[in-house]
Scaffold this active site. Structure first.
Site, PDB file in Angstrom:
ATOM      1  N   ASP A 138      -5.887  -5.553 -11.471  1.00  0.00           N
ATOM      2  CA  ASP A 138      -6.868  -6.051 -10.503  1.00  0.00           C
ATOM      3  C   ASP A 138      -8.150  -5.234 -10.557  1.00  0.00           C
ATOM      4  OD1 ASP A 138      -5.255  -3.946  -9.407  1.00  0.00           O
ATOM      5  OD2 ASP A 138      -6.031  -4.390  -7.406  1.00  0.00           O
ATOM      6  N   GLU A 157      -3.844  -2.519  -6.784  1.00  0.00           N
ATOM      7  CA  GLU A 157      -4.242  -1.109  -6.681  1.00  0.00           C
ATOM      8  C   GLU A 157      -5.582  -0.977  -5.987  1.00  0.00           C
ATOM      9  OE1 GLU A 157      -5.940   2.821  -7.767  1.00  0.00           O
ATOM     10  OE2 GLU A 157      -6.761   0.829  -8.120  1.00  0.00           O
ATOM     11  N   GLU A 169      -5.950   5.520 -15.536  1.00  0.00           N
ATOM     12  CA  GLU A 169      -7.195   5.505 -14.780  1.00  0.00           C
ATOM     13  C   GLU A 169      -8.316   6.209 -15.551  1.00  0.00           C
ATOM     14  OE1 GLU A 169      -8.019   3.981 -12.136  1.00  0.00           O
ATOM     15  OE2 GLU A 169      -6.173   3.527 -11.043  1.00  0.00           O
TER      16      GLU A 169
END
Length: 379
Positions: A74, A138, A167
């Site tokens: 997302d 997230e 990340e």
């Protein structure tokens, strides 16, 4: 779209993911695309969806060590499309830079992980269990994504050994830092109650702003802890304050404050709440406090995972990465308490959540090689 010298496998998958408009919590088919690639490698796919969120748990092999590659599909809304140089969901390369929403946060990381697994498995099976944990929740509430999957898997008695979260962690160049911990995040919607009245008759009213001010001053100057070798001191910040009816001659009946703690491992959520309540009570306030805990702090100590990550980064980039604990929260906050050593490694994070989010094309394949190097050392 890409020049002939570009590392195609990671680039092509990153572009395919960017082209899917996966505004949180909509996965928009990203997990299905990744699942097809993993199924072709022999992974068993399980969909642990909840609350309209897509969650993919894919596993290959058995036994220990259980090594997880984790991330999210997302993305945050792109903002005004006209402010982008090109459509945020139409991946474009200009001067060696790939633009698109999710380019850095974190579709390039996911693509690099998938290709890393493909390359590693092409050279033979891994030891133990290799798994992917991918969610579409997230960037949003994070209630039905990784948090939910972890609870389901914990109930089955599963405990991971290692987890790598893709990340964006680099500051100025790929590999200059890896995240080994995060501060906790504790927030509160506080309403301080008074009694509405006319400003000309303060004796007939009770101004909640006046009552709050001394308590708020104390909270903003309190030393909550002094931090430690890995974390800065816990911070208290007011993000919103509102009161009044809009009229200049009315004492309000309540004042609403939103504040947040970013706290290190020297503090915990329950103690912070108790200390705030003590201040409010001592100042004689009538109040309602609605607390929410986004995540406890965590820290991965020196061990096999950090050693493998540093070595893999060094092999690919020549850098010795800074071990970093700053930044906001990530889904690592749900994985670390599960029992795993956790690190976060990804591309440069300067453009995440911004207009014209981007990633260097040359970093895509190098990031995948870093993940592959970690797998070589752990599995």
């Amino acid at each position: 779209m890409a020049d002939d010298a570009a590392p195609r496998p990671v680039l092509d998958l990153t572009c395919a993911l960017i082209a899917r408009k996966s505004l949180t919590p909509d996965d928009a088919g990203c997990c299905a695309l990744i699942g097809e690639r993993l199924a072709a490698l022999g992974f068993t796919l399980e969909w642990i969806d909840a609350g309209g969120v897509t969650n993919l748990w894919a596993t290959l092999g058995s036994g220990a060590p259980l090594t997880i590659l984790a991330g999210h599909t997302d993305v945050v809304p792109p903002g005004p499309h006209q402010e982008w140089q090109s459509d945020p969901f139409d991946p474009q390369i200009r001067d060696g830079v790939l633009y698109g929403r999710g380019a850095a946060d974190m579709k390039s990381g996911l693509a690099a992980m998938v290709v890393a697994a493909e390359r590693r498995l092409a050279r033979g099976p891994t030891q133990g269990t290799l798994a992917f944990l991918i969610t579409s929740d997230e960037e949003g509430t994070a209630r039905h994504g990784t948090r939910h999957v972890v609870e389901v898997l914990k109930s089955r008695g599963l405990t991971p050994d290692y987890a790598v979260v893709g990340e964006a962690t680099a500051a100025r160049q790929l590999g200059d830092r890896i995240t080994i911990g995060r501060r906790g995040s504790l927030g509160c919607n506080l309403r301080v109650l008074g009694k509405q009245g006319h400003v000309a008759y303060p004796d007939k009213a009770d101004n909640p702003i006046h009552r709050l001010a001394p308590a708020l001053a104390e909270l903003t100057t309190t030393v909550w802890d002094r931090g430690n070798a890995h974390f800065p001191p816990t911070s208290f910040q007011v993000s919103n304050l509102h009161a009044g009816t809009g009229a200049s001659n009315v004492i309000p009946g309540a004042v609403d404050v939103v504040f947040n703690f970013r706290f290190c491992t020297e503090s915990n959520a329950e103690d912070l709440k108790a200390r705030v309540s003590e201040v409010l009570d001592r100042h004689g306030l009538r109040y309602e406090a609605d607390w929410w805990l986004s995540g406890e702090p965590f820290l991965t100590r020196e061990g096999a995972l950090i050693e493998a990550a540093r070595a893999a980064v060094g092999d690919v980039t020549g850098l010795d990465p800074l071990l970093f604990t700053g930044g906001g929260t990530s889904d690592a906050r749900f994985i670390a308490p599960w029992g795993a050593e956790v690190v976060e490694i990804g591309p440069i994070n300067d453009s995440i959540h911004k207009i014209d989010e981007h990633v260097l094309v040359t970093d895509l394949d190098r990031l995948s090689r870093i993940y592959e190097g970690i797998l070589d050392r752990l599995a």
